[in-house]
Each structure stands twice: as structure tokens, then as C-alpha cells.
Design an enzyme around this catalytic site. Structure first.
Site, PDB file in Angstrom:
ATOM      1  N   ARG A  64     -16.556   3.190   2.447  1.00  0.00           N
ATOM      2  CA  ARG A  64     -15.248   2.654   2.821  1.00  0.00           C
ATOM      3  C   ARG A  64     -15.419   1.560   3.881  1.00  0.00           C
ATOM      4  NH1 ARG A  64     -10.642   4.835   5.354  1.00  0.00           N
ATOM      5  NH2 ARG A  64     -11.874   6.416   6.388  1.00  0.00           N
ATOM      6  N   ARG A  90      -4.824   3.192  -0.194  1.00  0.00           N
ATOM      7  CA  ARG A  90      -6.135   3.507   0.366  1.00  0.00           C
ATOM      8  C   ARG A  90      -6.035   3.429   1.889  1.00  0.00           C
ATOM      9  NH1 ARG A  90     -10.227   4.024  -2.640  1.00  0.00           N
ATOM     10  NH2 ARG A  90      -9.336   2.895  -4.393  1.00  0.00           N
ATOM     11  N   ASN A 106       2.995  -0.772   7.426  1.00  0.00           N
ATOM     12  CA  ASN A 106       2.901  -0.114   6.128  1.00  0.00           C
ATOM     13  C   ASN A 106       4.277   0.376   5.698  1.00  0.00           C
ATOM     14  OD1 ASN A 106       1.751   1.245   3.886  1.00  0.00           O
ATOM     15  ND2 ASN A 106       1.491   3.139   5.046  1.00  0.00           N
ATOM     16  N   THR A 107       4.571   0.276   4.418  1.00  0.00           N
ATOM     17  CA  THR A 107       5.804   0.888   3.906  1.00  0.00           C
ATOM     18  C   THR A 107       5.441   2.212   3.263  1.00  0.00           C
ATOM     19  OG1 THR A 107       5.670  -0.096   1.702  1.00  0.00           O
ATOM     20  CG2 THR A 107       6.754  -1.396   3.390  1.00  0.00           C
ATOM     21  N   HIS A 108       6.351   3.173   3.370  1.00  0.00           N
ATOM     22  CA  HIS A 108       6.067   4.504   2.827  1.00  0.00           C
ATOM     23  C   HIS A 108       7.337   5.095   2.217  1.00  0.00           C
ATOM     24  CE1 HIS A 108       3.848   8.189   2.310  1.00  0.00           C
ATOM     25  NE2 HIS A 108       4.882   8.841   2.800  1.00  0.00           N
ATOM     26  N   SER A 135      10.263   4.606   5.012  1.00  0.00           N
ATOM     27  CA  SER A 135       9.848   4.273   6.379  1.00  0.00           C
ATOM     28  C   SER A 135       8.990   3.017   6.381  1.00  0.00           C
ATOM     29  CB  SER A 135       9.003   5.412   6.984  1.00  0.00           C
ATOM     30  OG  SER A 135       9.677   6.643   6.944  1.00  0.00           O
ATOM     31  N   ASP A 140      -2.038   2.947  12.382  1.00  0.00           N
ATOM     32  CA  ASP A 140      -3.112   3.326  13.313  1.00  0.00           C
ATOM     33  C   ASP A 140      -4.239   3.898  12.459  1.00  0.00           C
ATOM     34  OD1 ASP A 140      -2.288   5.820  12.570  1.00  0.00           O
ATOM     35  OD2 ASP A 140      -1.501   6.403  14.548  1.00  0.00           O
ATOM     36  N   GLY A 142      -4.756   6.884  11.439  1.00  0.00           N
ATOM     37  CA  GLY A 142      -4.447   8.103  10.681  1.00  0.00           C
ATOM     38  C   GLY A 142      -3.734   7.829   9.370  1.00  0.00           C
ATOM     39  N   ASP A 144      -0.556   7.649   7.787  1.00  0.00           N
ATOM     40  CA  ASP A 144       0.890   7.503   8.023  1.00  0.00           C
ATOM     41  C   ASP A 144       1.334   8.127   9.342  1.00  0.00           C
ATOM     42  OD1 ASP A 144       1.142   6.163   5.567  1.00  0.00           O
ATOM     43  OD2 ASP A 144       1.289   8.056   4.490  1.00  0.00           O
TER      44      ASP A 144
HETATM   45  C1  GAR Z   1       5.872   1.941  -2.658  1.00  0.00           C
HETATM   46  O1  GAR Z   1       6.854   2.917  -2.786  1.00  0.00           O
HETATM   47  C2  GAR Z   1       5.070   2.139  -1.388  1.00  0.00           C
HETATM   48  O2  GAR Z   1       5.815   2.581  -0.322  1.00  0.00           O
HETATM   49  C3  GAR Z   1       4.116   3.202  -1.823  1.00  0.00           C
HETATM   50  O3  GAR Z   1       3.674   2.752  -3.069  1.00  0.00           O
HETATM   51  C4  GAR Z   1       4.781   2.114  -3.716  1.00  0.00           C
HETATM   52  C5  GAR Z   1       4.305   0.798  -4.280  1.00  0.00           C
HETATM   53  O4  GAR Z   1       5.176   0.336  -5.265  1.00  0.00           O
HETATM   54  N1  GAR Z   1       3.065   3.377  -0.879  1.00  0.00           N
HETATM   55  C6  GAR Z   1       2.579   4.559  -0.543  1.00  0.00           C
HETATM   56  O5  GAR Z   1       2.931   5.602  -1.071  1.00  0.00           O
HETATM   57  C7  GAR Z   1       1.521   4.527   0.541  1.00  0.00           C
HETATM   58  N2  GAR Z   1       1.276   5.834   1.038  1.00  0.00           N
HETATM   59  P1  GAR Z   1       5.037  -1.128  -5.862  1.00  0.00           P
HETATM   60  O6  GAR Z   1       3.567  -1.353  -6.215  1.00  0.00           O
HETATM   61  O7  GAR Z   1       5.911  -1.137  -7.071  1.00  0.00           O
HETATM   62  O8  GAR Z   1       5.520  -2.071  -4.813  1.00  0.00           O
END
Ligand code: GAR
Length: 192
Positions: A64, A90, A106-108, A135, A140, A142, A144
Site C-alpha cells: 500500500r 481504498r 472524503n465523502t461517505h 457525511s 486522517d 483512520g 472515516d
Molecule cells: C459514494 O456514495 C461515496 O460516498 C462512496 O462511494 C460512492 C461512490 O459513488 N464512498 C465510500 O463508501 C467510501 N467509504 P460514485 O462512484 O457513483 O460517485
């Protein structure tokens, strides 16, 4: 103008919405490059908006950290003010986080700290949650665990599947992301 690099792994539908928003000359940020950890379908959106892209396939590296070193090398070329993880599935290694933090967000698809990790939508359904959310966080080291910059609740409807629920969460993610980036670009939100 805030220069943004976006990293993806998959379809990039949120990336697409972000590219549409930043394509407006009045928006205070622009995407300078899109990167991926594989030959991601979503890189086509970068082509469509004539934004440069690169991929650093994770499978080509022994560790990694080695993957992260190459990713950092690619990102450095574009000197981004901000890195947006938009569906990068990742965990960034420490060498990347250390170099670019606090300028990584990051979006979650969950209301963190509830349901972190790669299956936020599936996990909320499996837990029988009646509400989940979206969210935007600072990254950081970790999974999320970084400071929450914006979040909003989304109700789980009876009969929801992972697909239907995720489809209702994504527009909320997109709105939150665009708003957070606008606030960073205008200085209303300072990352530290
Ligand atoms: C999104 O919902 C994003 O938040 C999530 O992957 C999706 C990507 O969708 N990310 C995670 O779950 C990270 N832990 P997309 O490729 O259609 O934009």
C-alpha cells in the site's frame, strides 16, 4: 481559485456532479486532475470535461505504501490545494496522508461516526437503522475517523435496498461536497 484533485474508484457519479458544479466560471474551485486506483469507469467524466486524469492501479504495487508513493508523485505534478476522495474505495496510506493533510476530504454515504468503511449503506440496512445519512469529513489516518465538516440525515424507507437507499443518499452527498468545497475556497471554512 482553489485547485482540486479528485480521486475515485468506480462510476464517479458524484465526481460528475462535482465537475458540473465546478464548470461554472463563478464557482470558486476547479478540478485540475482526476485520479483513480484502477481503470475506473468514472475517468470518462474527466475526459468529457476535458480534465486530465491518471490511474495508479493498486494491483501493480507490492505494498500500500508503494502504491501511495506513486499516487503522491502523480498528485504532486498538479500541486492541488485540496484532494477530494469521491468514492475512492481504498484507505490512503500514512505517507500520502502525512504529505497532504489537512487538505484531504472524503465523502461517505452514512452519518458518521455511524457505519464507517466500505459498505456504509449496506451496514445501515443490516443494522435495521431507520435513518442514515451522508457525511463529508477531513481525512486522517483512520477509517472515516476524521473531523466531520458537514452531514445530513437521510431516512431509510420500508423496502429500501442498498441500491435505492444509496441512490437517495448520493444527491445529498453531492450537495454537501459542493457546499464544503465552496466554503473552503472562499475561506469560510479553514482546514487545520
Ligand atoms: C459514494 O456514495 C461515496 O460516498 C462512496 O462511494 C460512492 C461512490 O459513488 N464512498 C465510500 O463508501 C467510501 N467509504 P460514485 O462512484 O457513483 O460517485
Amino acid at each position: 481559485m482553489l485547485n482540486v484533485a479528485v480521486l475515485i474508484s468506480g462510476a464517479g457519479s458524484n465526481l460528475r456532479a462535482f465537475l458540473e458544479a465546478t464548470d461554472d466560471p463563478d464557482f470558486p474551485a476547479r478540478v485540475v486532475v482526476v485520479g483513480a486506483d484502477r481503470d475506473a469507469e468514472g475517468l470518462d467524466h474527466a475526459d468529457h470535461f476535458e480534465v486530465p486524469s491518471f490511474s495508479v492501479p493498486y494491483a501493480n504495487f507490492p505494498t500500500r505504501e508503494a502504491w501511495g508513493a506513486e499516487l503522491a508523485e502523480q498528485l504532486r505534478v498538479w500541486n492541488p490545494d485540496l484532494i477530494v476522495l469521491s468514492g475512492l474505495m481504498r484507505l490512503l496510506p500514512d505517507n500520502v496522508v502525512t504529505e497532504f493533510a489537512p487538505r484531504i476530504i472524503n465523502t461517505h454515504p452514512a452519518y458518521l461516526p455511524e457505519f464507517p468503511g466500505a459498505h456504509g449503506v449496506r451496514d445501515a440496512l443490516a443494522a435495521g437503522a431507520t435513518q442514515t445519512g451522508a457525511s463529508v469529513i477531513q481525512v486522517d489516518g483512520g477509517v472515516d475517523t476524521g473531523p466531520i465538516l458537514a452531514q445530513e440525515r437521510v431516512a431509510v424507507e420500508p423496502g429500501d435496498t442498498e441500491e435505492t437507499l444509496h441512490a437517495r443518499i448520493k444527491p445529498v452527498e453531492r450537495r454537501l461536497l459542493i457546499d464544503v468545497v465552496r466554503r473552503i475556497a472562499t475561506g469560510a471554512l479553514v482546514l487545520d
